[in-house]
Design an enzyme around this catalytic site. Structure first.
Site, PDB file in Angstrom:
ATOM      1  N   TYR A 274       0.828  -1.206   0.000  1.00 27.43           N
ATOM      2  CA  TYR A 274       0.000   0.000   0.000  1.00 27.43           C
ATOM      3  C   TYR A 274       0.861   1.253   0.000  1.00 27.43           C
ATOM      4  O   TYR A 274       1.984   1.227   0.492  1.00 27.43           O
ATOM      5  CB  TYR A 274      -0.902   0.015   1.233  1.00 27.43           C
ATOM      6  CG  TYR A 274      -2.024  -0.989   1.218  1.00 27.43           C
ATOM      7  CD1 TYR A 274      -2.392  -1.668   0.066  1.00 27.43           C
ATOM      8  CD2 TYR A 274      -2.734  -1.263   2.391  1.00 27.43           C
ATOM      9  CE1 TYR A 274      -3.429  -2.594   0.084  1.00 27.43           C
ATOM     10  CE2 TYR A 274      -3.764  -2.186   2.409  1.00 27.43           C
ATOM     11  CZ  TYR A 274      -4.105  -2.849   1.263  1.00 27.43           C
ATOM     12  OH  TYR A 274      -5.124  -3.760   1.278  1.00 27.43           O
TER      13      TYR A 274
ATOM     14  N   SER B 182     -13.993  -3.839   0.990  1.00 19.70           N
ATOM     15  CA  SER B 182     -14.822  -3.170  -0.007  1.00 19.70           C
ATOM     16  C   SER B 182     -16.313  -3.428   0.207  1.00 19.70           C
ATOM     17  O   SER B 182     -17.033  -3.787  -0.739  1.00 19.70           O
ATOM     18  CB  SER B 182     -14.410  -3.598  -1.419  1.00 19.70           C
ATOM     19  OG  SER B 182     -14.797  -2.643  -2.378  1.00 19.70           O
TER      20      SER B 182
ATOM     21  N   LYS C 185     -22.607   7.403  -5.561  1.00 19.01           N
ATOM     22  CA  LYS C 185     -21.957   8.573  -6.167  1.00 19.01           C
ATOM     23  C   LYS C 185     -21.714   8.420  -7.669  1.00 19.01           C
ATOM     24  O   LYS C 185     -21.490   9.412  -8.362  1.00 19.01           O
ATOM     25  CB  LYS C 185     -20.649   8.883  -5.459  1.00 19.01           C
ATOM     26  CG  LYS C 185     -19.557   7.829  -5.606  1.00 19.01           C
ATOM     27  CD  LYS C 185     -18.335   8.242  -4.800  1.00 19.01           C
ATOM     28  CE  LYS C 185     -17.197   7.231  -4.910  1.00 19.01           C
ATOM     29  NZ  LYS C 185     -16.027   7.642  -4.100  1.00 19.01           N
TER      30      LYS C 185
END
Length: 338
Positions: free
Chosen positions: A53, A218, A228
């Protein structure tokens, strides 16, 4: 915040886990600290990161997330924080990670290289949950499990987990552990949301029968379940808008999350959420953590305001009526993510 046991371990974790995968890319260090502080104040004691990450994986910022989290960790009592991180999976096939020159593997050499780097960046002596980030089904599982067992014996990790694993891979690893008296995977971190319910087909049974906990990531399907992306113009700077302008791997991922079926499902799920007086974000996170084999649902945030909305799901328990309506959407539009 409610707590749940992780697998068959001695660890009990908050039912919401703070994910960190955007810290150092789309989320800067100052905002990451504010998010982490708010999560901590809300009662979250479980935090997930990885050596690779932030995302999307790039050589220019690889390891940055662990560095940011390690700096924040110094401001909190170590014994009050449960740390999960990951060793990168094999660097051949579908993806070549931007670390160790793309030659990563789940063998003893790379596992040891990875853990030493993570311990240094995080500034700790022990990782509470050490996970393989993705599997290598053509490699002997005994070497991977032997490597993790050695790390546990040395006190560098407490427990082990896997991520992005299949039913075959999880059962193969557990069989190997039982046969050779090695450390076992007590958790599996896989993609799981109302838009991606494939875990229920087979892996849920493995978890129940073998005492392995799911750590779903997720739960908002990469933000799709917030609604969105359902406007006429996708929000500028959002994840999948960026991914569509990047490499082929990111484009494929974006099309999996963002397509006609996922958007149609989201419209119906948003209507259910509105009917019962909550946002689709709250509905989706509450649904995720309302499974008996889930220990902790991993949420992410780029801003404190995003985190605040997710935290509203903390004490929400969906009624059987709501769950039935969600199931009808899943039956009407089956496997929207493929």
């Amino acid at each position: 915040m409610k707590k749940r046991r992780l697998g068959k371990t001695g660890m009990v974790v908050s039912e919401i886990c703070m994910g960190t995968m955007t810290f150092g890319s789309s989320c800067n260090e100052d905002e990451a600290f504010r998010i982490l502080d708010r999560a901590y104040d809300a009662g979250i004691d479980f935090y997930d990161t990885a050596e690779i990450y932030p995302v999307p994986p790039q050589k220019s910022w690889v390891h940055r997330t662990e560095e940011i989290f390690g700096k924040w960790l110094k401001t909190k009592p170590r014994d009050g924080i449960i740390i999960a991180t990951k060793v990168a999976g094999p660097g051949h096939g579908w993806f070549s990670p931007p670390l160790r020159e793309g030659k990563t593997a789940l063998d003893k050499y790379h596992t040891r290289r990875a853990i030493e780097g993570s311990l240094q960046r995080l500034g700790v002596d022990t990782i509470d949950l050490y996970q393989t980030h993705w599997p290598d089904h053509d490699m002997a599982y005994d070497e991977t499990m032997e490597a993790l067992t050695e790390l546990k014996d040395e006190g560098k990790i407490r427990y082990a987990g896997c991520s992005n694993e299949t039913s075959f891979g999880l059962m193969k690893s557990l069989w190997t552990s039982d046969k050779h008296n090695l450390i076992r995977y007590d958790s599996i971190q896989n993609n799981f949301s109302i838009l991606n319910r494939r875990f229920e087909d087979e892996l849920a049974q493995v978890c129940r029968k073998e005492g392995v906990s799911l750590l779903p990531y997720s739960p908002l399907a990469g933000g799709v379940l917030t609604g969105k992306y359902n406007g006429s113009v996708p929000p500028e700077g959002s994840r999948f808008v960026r991914y569509m302008a990047e490499g082929e791997r990111q484009k494929r991922m974006a099309s999996r999350f963002l397509n006609e079926n996922t958007l149609a499902s989201t419209v119906e799920l948003m209507a259910i959420a509105e009917k019962y007086g909550m946002s689709s974000t709250v509905l989706s996170i509450a649904w995720s953590k309302q499974h008996d084999y889930v220990a902790s649902t991993i949420i992410g945030a780029n801003t404190v305001s995003q985190l605040e909305e997710s935290l509203k799901a903390t004490d929400v328990v969906l009624s059987e009526e709501i769950l039935s309506e969600i199931n009808l959407v899943s039956k009407k539009i089956q496997y929207p993510m493929g």
